[in-house]
Design an enzyme around this catalytic site. Sequence first.
Site, PDB file in Angstrom:
ATOM      1  N   GLY A  45      40.637  70.673 -10.749  1.00 47.68           N
ATOM      2  CA  GLY A  45      39.638  71.741 -10.555  1.00 47.68           C
ATOM      3  C   GLY A  45      39.295  72.253 -11.880  1.00 47.68           C
ATOM      4  N   ASP A 100      41.644  76.930 -11.541  1.00 44.52           N
ATOM      5  CA  ASP A 100      40.395  76.954 -11.220  1.00 44.52           C
ATOM      6  C   ASP A 100      40.233  78.295 -10.300  1.00 44.52           C
ATOM      7  OD1 ASP A 100      41.702  75.660  -9.260  1.00 44.52           O
ATOM      8  OD2 ASP A 100      40.439  74.063  -8.861  1.00 44.52           O
ATOM      9  N   ASP A 103      43.805  81.051  -4.171  1.00 41.82           N
ATOM     10  CA  ASP A 103      43.410  81.336  -2.814  1.00 41.82           C
ATOM     11  C   ASP A 103      44.370  82.206  -2.336  1.00 41.82           C
ATOM     12  OD1 ASP A 103      42.497  81.684  -0.161  1.00 41.82           O
ATOM     13  OD2 ASP A 103      42.286  79.472   0.075  1.00 41.82           O
ATOM     14  N   LYS A 131      40.358  84.609  -5.171  1.00 42.09           N
ATOM     15  CA  LYS A 131      39.865  85.165  -4.168  1.00 42.09           C
ATOM     16  C   LYS A 131      40.632  86.525  -3.326  1.00 42.09           C
ATOM     17  CE  LYS A 131      38.231  81.017  -2.097  1.00 42.09           C
ATOM     18  NZ  LYS A 131      38.124  79.927  -0.991  1.00 42.09           N
ATOM     19  N   ASP A 159      35.506  71.280  -6.340  1.00 39.69           N
ATOM     20  CA  ASP A 159      34.956  70.184  -5.446  1.00 39.69           C
ATOM     21  C   ASP A 159      34.879  70.365  -3.975  1.00 39.69           C
ATOM     22  OD1 ASP A 159      37.721  69.906  -4.866  1.00 39.69           O
ATOM     23  OD2 ASP A 159      37.242  67.780  -3.891  1.00 39.69           O
TER      24      ASP A 159
HETATM   25  P1  5GP Z   1      46.276  78.701  -3.104  1.00 40.15           P
HETATM   26  O1  5GP Z   1      47.569  77.810  -3.193  1.00 40.15           O
HETATM   27  O2  5GP Z   1      46.024  79.652  -4.169  1.00 40.15           O
HETATM   28  O3  5GP Z   1      46.144  78.871  -1.599  1.00 40.15           O
HETATM   29  O4  5GP Z   1      45.159  77.196  -3.273  1.00 40.15           O
HETATM   30  C1  5GP Z   1      44.637  77.285  -4.737  1.00 40.15           C
HETATM   31  C2  5GP Z   1      44.063  75.878  -4.790  1.00 40.15           C
HETATM   32  O5  5GP Z   1      43.278  75.531  -3.658  1.00 40.15           O
HETATM   33  C3  5GP Z   1      42.920  75.779  -5.667  1.00 40.15           C
HETATM   34  O6  5GP Z   1      43.713  75.157  -6.991  1.00 40.15           O
HETATM   35  C4  5GP Z   1      41.831  74.799  -5.488  1.00 40.15           C
HETATM   36  O7  5GP Z   1      42.221  73.442  -5.686  1.00 40.15           O
HETATM   37  C5  5GP Z   1      41.929  75.031  -3.945  1.00 40.15           C
HETATM   38  N1  5GP Z   1      40.906  75.992  -3.399  1.00 40.15           N
HETATM   39  C6  5GP Z   1      41.052  77.269  -2.854  1.00 40.15           C
HETATM   40  N2  5GP Z   1      39.768  77.933  -2.826  1.00 40.15           N
HETATM   41  C7  5GP Z   1      39.097  77.044  -2.835  1.00 40.15           C
HETATM   42  C8  5GP Z   1      37.727  76.931  -2.759  1.00 40.15           C
HETATM   43  O8  5GP Z   1      37.074  77.918  -2.451  1.00 40.15           O
HETATM   44  N3  5GP Z   1      37.087  75.934  -3.312  1.00 40.15           N
HETATM   45  C9  5GP Z   1      37.388  74.892  -3.718  1.00 40.15           C
HETATM   46  N4  5GP Z   1      36.524  73.771  -4.136  1.00 40.15           N
HETATM   47  N5  5GP Z   1      38.858  74.541  -3.926  1.00 40.15           N
HETATM   48  C10 5GP Z   1      39.563  75.795  -3.471  1.00 40.15           C
END
Ligand code: 5GP
Length: 175
Positions: A45, A100, A103, A131, A159
């Site tokens: 990403g 990228d 979340d 986020k 994506d």
């Molecule tokens: P976390 O571990 O912070 O929950 O997840 C992070 C990863 O989830 C990011 O690197 C990305 O690949 C994916 N991700 C989280 N939110 C989104 C979103 O809104 N759109 C997309 N395309 N990927 C996301």
Amino acid sequence: MKIKDLSFRKFISAEKIEAKVKEVANQIREDYRDKTPLFLPILNGSFIFAADLVRHVELPCRVSFVKHSSYQGTASTGQLKTLIGLNESIFNQDIIIVEDIMDTGLTLSKVVEELRSLGTRSVEIATFIRKSAAREHAVQPKYVGFDIDDEFVLGYGLDYEGLGRNLKDIYKAAH
Ligand code: 5GP
């Protein structure tokens, strides 16, 4: 715009993105003035954000792409995996992880912990998007492009089921 089963509408324009990337690059240039940071962009990403960021940062630096995967579809699986592809020496290095989007922040907290345990001089995070859930998390990025609510976005490297990474603007899922 429709991709597979989801409809998306434009959310952040390419112009706004460019201005923000320059702003983040300027902060990094200030903070790392006498250093040679090692950027670790996390594939897939962050490939576009990283490419723009390192060009605007105008510092001597190294770049080494790494990978982890804990995400499928539009909901985080919560699985924690470690980095693969790290073949630079990170001992005594000033690391800037380039992500990228954060979340839950779970994936990155594991990565930061791992890198700190390996003799790095410093470890910071530059995330293009954060986020709302990630703002609650203990591991915080030093550099943030955009803070958004909890919505699914794509474009500018991000994506949906493998599609949409090459879009110049950021789109969000329309409800
Ligand atoms: P976390 O571990 O912070 O929950 O997840 C992070 C990863 O989830 C990011 O690197 C990305 O690949 C994916 N991700 C989280 N939110 C989104 C979103 O809104 N759109 C997309 N395309 N990927 C996301």
